[in-house]
Design a protein around this motif. Sequence first.
Motif, PDB file in Angstrom:
ATOM      1  N   ALA A 126      45.954  54.740  32.647  1.00  5.48           N
ATOM      2  CA  ALA A 126      47.006  53.722  32.569  1.00  5.48           C
ATOM      3  C   ALA A 126      46.463  52.347  32.929  1.00  5.48           C
ATOM      4  O   ALA A 126      46.740  51.348  32.251  1.00  5.48           O
ATOM      5  CB  ALA A 126      48.170  54.092  33.485  1.00  5.48           C
ATOM      6  N   ALA A 127      45.665  52.268  34.006  1.00  3.42           N
ATOM      7  CA  ALA A 127      45.101  50.978  34.424  1.00  3.42           C
ATOM      8  C   ALA A 127      44.103  50.454  33.404  1.00  3.42           C
ATOM      9  O   ALA A 127      44.037  49.238  33.149  1.00  3.42           O
ATOM     10  CB  ALA A 127      44.443  51.127  35.793  1.00  3.42           C
ATOM     11  N   ALA A 128      43.306  51.345  32.806  1.00  5.89           N
ATOM     12  CA  ALA A 128      42.344  50.911  31.794  1.00  5.89           C
ATOM     13  C   ALA A 128      43.061  50.301  30.593  1.00  5.89           C
ATOM     14  O   ALA A 128      42.622  49.285  30.034  1.00  5.89           O
ATOM     15  CB  ALA A 128      41.483  52.097  31.367  1.00  5.89           C
ATOM     16  N   ARG A 129      44.166  50.900  30.209  1.00  3.45           N
ATOM     17  CA  ARG A 129      44.923  50.388  29.060  1.00  3.45           C
ATOM     18  C   ARG A 129      45.614  49.080  29.395  1.00  3.45           C
ATOM     19  O   ARG A 129      45.625  48.144  28.585  1.00  3.45           O
ATOM     20  CB  ARG A 129      45.950  51.451  28.644  1.00  3.45           C
ATOM     21  N   ILE A 130      46.231  48.974  30.574  1.00  2.36           N
ATOM     22  CA  ILE A 130      46.976  47.763  30.920  1.00  2.36           C
ATOM     23  C   ILE A 130      46.051  46.563  30.994  1.00  2.36           C
ATOM     24  O   ILE A 130      46.444  45.432  30.683  1.00  2.36           O
ATOM     25  CB  ILE A 130      47.769  47.941  32.231  1.00  2.36           C
ATOM     26  N   ALA A 131      44.783  46.773  31.384  1.00  2.00           N
ATOM     27  CA  ALA A 131      43.839  45.661  31.430  1.00  2.00           C
ATOM     28  C   ALA A 131      43.702  45.023  30.051  1.00  2.00           C
ATOM     29  O   ALA A 131      43.751  43.789  29.916  1.00  2.00           O
ATOM     30  CB  ALA A 131      42.479  46.146  31.934  1.00  2.00           C
ATOM     31  N   LEU A 132      43.566  45.837  29.016  1.00  2.00           N
ATOM     32  CA  LEU A 132      43.418  45.289  27.670  1.00  2.00           C
ATOM     33  C   LEU A 132      44.733  44.741  27.140  1.00  2.00           C
ATOM     34  O   LEU A 132      44.744  43.740  26.421  1.00  2.00           O
ATOM     35  CB  LEU A 132      42.852  46.354  26.733  1.00  2.00           C
ATOM     36  N   LEU A 133      45.842  45.395  27.492  1.00  6.35           N
ATOM     37  CA  LEU A 133      47.149  44.869  27.076  1.00  6.35           C
ATOM     38  C   LEU A 133      47.377  43.466  27.617  1.00  6.35           C
ATOM     39  O   LEU A 133      48.028  42.634  26.972  1.00  6.35           O
ATOM     40  CB  LEU A 133      48.274  45.795  27.555  1.00  6.35           C
ATOM     41  N   MET A 134      46.835  43.189  28.793  1.00  4.43           N
ATOM     42  CA  MET A 134      47.024  41.889  29.429  1.00  4.43           C
ATOM     43  C   MET A 134      45.890  40.914  29.106  1.00  4.43           C
ATOM     44  O   MET A 134      45.806  39.828  29.669  1.00  4.43           O
ATOM     45  CB  MET A 134      47.142  42.073  30.946  1.00  4.43           C
ATOM     46  N   GLY A 135      45.011  41.313  28.171  1.00  4.12           N
ATOM     47  CA  GLY A 135      43.973  40.410  27.721  1.00  4.12           C
ATOM     48  C   GLY A 135      42.794  40.295  28.657  1.00  4.12           C
ATOM     49  O   GLY A 135      41.988  39.358  28.535  1.00  4.12           O
ATOM     50  N   ARG A 136      42.645  41.243  29.576  1.00  2.00           N
ATOM     51  CA  ARG A 136      41.521  41.209  30.510  1.00  2.00           C
ATOM     52  C   ARG A 136      40.358  42.036  29.952  1.00  2.00           C
ATOM     53  O   ARG A 136      40.547  42.845  29.036  1.00  2.00           O
ATOM     54  CB  ARG A 136      41.949  41.753  31.874  1.00  2.00           C
ATOM     55  N   PRO A 137      39.163  41.888  30.510  1.00  2.00           N
ATOM     56  CA  PRO A 137      38.030  42.719  30.079  1.00  2.00           C
ATOM     57  C   PRO A 137      38.281  44.190  30.410  1.00  2.00           C
ATOM     58  O   PRO A 137      39.148  44.528  31.216  1.00  2.00           O
ATOM     59  CB  PRO A 137      36.854  42.166  30.893  1.00  2.00           C
ATOM     60  N   THR A 138      37.494  45.042  29.789  1.00  2.00           N
ATOM     61  CA  THR A 138      37.588  46.480  30.071  1.00  2.00           C
ATOM     62  C   THR A 138      37.404  46.736  31.561  1.00  2.00           C
ATOM     63  O   THR A 138      36.482  46.216  32.185  1.00  2.00           O
ATOM     64  CB  THR A 138      36.516  47.250  29.280  1.00  2.00           C
ATOM     65  N   ASP A 139      38.297  47.525  32.124  1.00  2.00           N
ATOM     66  CA  ASP A 139      38.222  47.891  33.541  1.00  2.00           C
ATOM     67  C   ASP A 139      37.350  49.141  33.655  1.00  2.00           C
ATOM     68  O   ASP A 139      37.835  50.266  33.512  1.00  2.00           O
ATOM     69  CB  ASP A 139      39.634  48.151  34.074  1.00  2.00           C
ATOM     70  N   GLU A 140      36.061  48.932  33.892  1.00  2.00           N
ATOM     71  CA  GLU A 140      35.115  50.055  33.885  1.00  2.00           C
ATOM     72  C   GLU A 140      35.417  51.064  34.988  1.00  2.00           C
ATOM     73  O   GLU A 140      35.219  52.272  34.802  1.00  2.00           O
ATOM     74  CB  GLU A 140      33.688  49.537  34.004  1.00  2.00           C
ATOM     75  N   ALA A 141      35.883  50.586  36.135  1.00  5.39           N
ATOM     76  CA  ALA A 141      36.213  51.516  37.221  1.00  5.39           C
ATOM     77  C   ALA A 141      37.382  52.412  36.813  1.00  5.39           C
ATOM     78  O   ALA A 141      37.383  53.620  37.089  1.00  5.39           O
ATOM     79  CB  ALA A 141      36.542  50.749  38.495  1.00  5.39           C
ATOM     80  N   ALA A 142      38.380  51.829  36.151  1.00  5.87           N
ATOM     81  CA  ALA A 142      39.524  52.621  35.689  1.00  5.87           C
ATOM     82  C   ALA A 142      39.096  53.606  34.607  1.00  5.87           C
ATOM     83  O   ALA A 142      39.580  54.747  34.565  1.00  5.87           O
ATOM     84  CB  ALA A 142      40.625  51.704  35.175  1.00  5.87           C
ATOM     85  N   VAL A 143      38.186  53.180  33.731  1.00  4.42           N
ATOM     86  CA  VAL A 143      37.664  54.089  32.700  1.00  4.42           C
ATOM     87  C   VAL A 143      36.967  55.282  33.351  1.00  4.42           C
ATOM     88  O   VAL A 143      37.163  56.439  32.945  1.00  4.42           O
ATOM     89  CB  VAL A 143      36.702  53.342  31.752  1.00  4.42           C
TER      90      VAL A 143
END
Length: 220
Positions: A126-143
């Motif tokens: 969920a956090a990995a997806r929301i990062a991209l939905l909000m226009g942020r870089p890929t959240d590698e820790a969430a991935v």
Amino acid sequence: MPEHTPASEPAPAAPALVLHDAPLSGHAHRVRLFLSLLGLPWRSQVVDLKAGEHKRPAFLAMNRFGQVPVLQDGDVVLADSNAILVYLNARYAPDPTLWLPADPVGAARVQRWLSLAAGPLAFGPAAARIALLMGRPTDEAAVARAHALLQVMDAHLATQDFLAAARPALADIAHYAYVALAPEGHVALDDYPQVRAWLVRIEALPGFLPMPRSRLGLLA
């Protein structure tokens, strides 16, 4: 405010259910999905998250945390998607024990996965997806957290068809959307055949309601 009618035979008559909703929220989708699986009539009141509607006084009066979804059922106002699932099951499911077993062990197994939905699922796919939905870089820790969860899920689903029992339960409803949309957060599902088969089983349930897709991550 779209209106929804049951996909199959409706459950016993219910008051007008209003879901304060956001189309791209996986938390909101789990409630929409369960409403549809139960065959309940309901109305969606879309909350404009980009405009900050969820942080305005009218919404905060329903949920002080300022989060969707919120369910209104007559005079009852409930926040938190997992809490709403439990309420809808107890209030409207023809046999509530099908979705949340009454025996101590069965109930505990469902609760375990509901806790995981509020933890590793929320802070992983969920956090990995929301990062991209909000226009942020890929959240590698969430991935990385997402893959750790998916590895556990895949091994577990090799032993049974659903997460908490031999049949679908609230645990499966709580996990479906964010697992299905994990690729939108750069989390590939290729290495998890049991998880992919589980998604197909959920999608085959009578009354299944799909989650809107976004062209993000691996789906861009």
